[in-house]
Enzyme design. Sequence first.
Site, PDB file in Angstrom:
ATOM      1  N   LYS A  62      44.992  47.237  35.640  1.00 23.36           N
ATOM      2  CA  LYS A  62      44.732  48.262  36.629  1.00 23.36           C
ATOM      3  C   LYS A  62      46.058  49.311  37.296  1.00 23.36           C
ATOM      4  O   LYS A  62      47.153  48.833  37.063  1.00 23.36           O
ATOM      5  CB  LYS A  62      44.137  47.200  37.589  1.00 23.36           C
ATOM      6  CG  LYS A  62      44.758  46.963  38.647  1.00 23.36           C
ATOM      7  CD  LYS A  62      43.868  45.837  39.294  1.00 23.36           C
ATOM      8  CE  LYS A  62      44.728  44.921  40.438  1.00 23.36           C
ATOM      9  NZ  LYS A  62      43.893  43.833  40.997  1.00 23.36           N
ATOM     10  N   TYR A 101      70.436  63.167  55.984  1.00 22.14           N
ATOM     11  CA  TYR A 101      68.840  63.479  57.253  1.00 22.14           C
ATOM     12  C   TYR A 101      69.734  61.881  58.729  1.00 22.14           C
ATOM     13  O   TYR A 101      69.933  61.381  58.557  1.00 22.14           O
ATOM     14  CB  TYR A 101      68.036  63.161  56.641  1.00 22.14           C
ATOM     15  CG  TYR A 101      67.505  64.623  55.918  1.00 22.14           C
ATOM     16  CD1 TYR A 101      67.210  65.774  56.575  1.00 22.14           C
ATOM     17  CD2 TYR A 101      66.966  64.237  54.791  1.00 22.14           C
ATOM     18  CE1 TYR A 101      66.911  66.802  55.329  1.00 22.14           C
ATOM     19  CE2 TYR A 101      66.496  64.751  53.735  1.00 22.14           C
ATOM     20  CZ  TYR A 101      66.813  66.232  54.596  1.00 22.14           C
ATOM     21  OH  TYR A 101      66.075  67.419  53.624  1.00 22.14           O
TER      22      TYR A 101
HETATM   23  C1  LIG Z   1      44.193  42.919  40.834  1.00 22.70           C
HETATM   24  C2  LIG Z   1      43.558  42.174  41.083  1.00 22.70           C
HETATM   25  C3  LIG Z   1      43.077  40.571  39.760  1.00 22.70           C
HETATM   26  C4  LIG Z   1      45.094  40.181  39.503  1.00 22.70           C
HETATM   27  O1  LIG Z   1      46.048  39.476  41.011  1.00 22.70           O
HETATM   28  P1  LIG Z   1      47.710  39.160  40.747  1.00 22.70           P
HETATM   29  O2  LIG Z   1      47.455  38.744  41.980  1.00 22.70           O
HETATM   30  O3  LIG Z   1      48.017  40.483  40.256  1.00 22.70           O
HETATM   31  O4  LIG Z   1      48.095  38.550  39.738  1.00 22.70           O
HETATM   32  C5  LIG Z   1      42.607  39.366  39.055  1.00 22.70           C
HETATM   33  N1  LIG Z   1      41.327  39.364  39.895  1.00 22.70           N
HETATM   34  C6  LIG Z   1      41.281  41.186  40.795  1.00 22.70           C
HETATM   35  C7  LIG Z   1      39.654  41.051  41.635  1.00 22.70           C
HETATM   36  C8  LIG Z   1      42.182  42.089  41.723  1.00 22.70           C
HETATM   37  O5  LIG Z   1      41.560  42.747  42.242  1.00 22.70           O
END
Ligand SMILES: *Cc1c(COP(=O)(O)O)cnc(C)c1O
Length: 345
Positions: free
Chosen positions: A33, A242
């Site tokens: 994702k 800055y």
């Molecule tokens: C993002 C996510 C994962 C992966 O999690 P990590 O901690 O990055 O391994 C797995 N299951 C769900 C439902 C997620 O939202």
Amino acid sequence: MATATLTIDLDALINNWRALDAQTEVTTAAVVKADGYGLGADRVARALMRAGVTRFFVAAAEEGASLRQAIGPDPEINIFGGHMRGDTDMISDMNLTPMLNSVDQIVRHVEALPAHPFGVQLDTGMNRLGLEASEWDAVKALVLQRGPTLIMSHLACADEPEHPMNPRQLAAFKEMTDGLDVPRSLAATGGILLGDDYHFDLTRPGVGLYGGMPFVDATPVASLRLPVIQVRDVAEGESVGYGNAWIAERDSKVATLAAGYADGILRAMSGKVATFAGEDRCPLIGRISMDLIGIDVTDLSDIPREVELLGQHQSVDTLADAAGTIGYEILTSMGQRYQRRYKFS
Ligand SMILES: *Cc1c(COP(=O)(O)O)cnc(C)c1O
């Protein structure tokens, strides 16, 4: 102007997937994702396919559709966000598998696409997505009749192995799913490391693949090199950047780098991390600007053309700690302006 280079080591990524896969006896999927945690979902997924991954997870149907075009018809693409209003055609045309997370979604899915595969998400205490125990009881028979591909839930505290929430969620998940003839999944990266009880039939690691905590044995995947635009002498007592946030305590040499917070180098890291020229440490000085960063190169004998911010010397989690955040946010903030290079053997 030379741009900063983000190098993504696909061999390291595959090593990390294999290392996580070796921790269990069950199927290991991959979570890609948010554009593969900022590193490029298409390239990441294609590399993982060569290593044998056949099941992927993304957050939204749009991500799934774009991934489908990159990886072809065969791998399973699962959607954590489930079946949202307006997604039906995409789910059907791109052969995506939604992880249905409410009674509304279940109704929407079976009415619109009665023969299309789906999974189910249960809430075991995180209160984010998924059916609660009472809802599950109400629809379980109907759902099971239609043969879900997977029943999953997600752990809220898996990065803390001793947290009492872990066994509590495990017990809730078993209570809701024991004895059902459907594959189950509870573990992301953290859950894999909690041990066999948490593995069920399929694990879904994300961050560990990309070299982030809580997978302490991960091989770094991303490295980031920032070019030096200019070098100047700054006399003792003069300021840099800055707000005059840094004042030279000695006559200094300061290099200005071509990257900034607009590239995901979070401003909160100002003054708290260093860059590396070979083995030499060059601290960030002053405030990180939108497109520029100052570093102290007084002690270098040669001024490098570029320096490393992320890589063997400094991990995503070191940067995250400095910015008061987590490795996930460092990765997913990686700038669109970087030149990306993919390394693989
Ligand atoms: C993002 C996510 C994962 C992966 O999690 P990590 O901690 O990055 O391994 C797995 N299951 C769900 C439902 C997620 O939202």
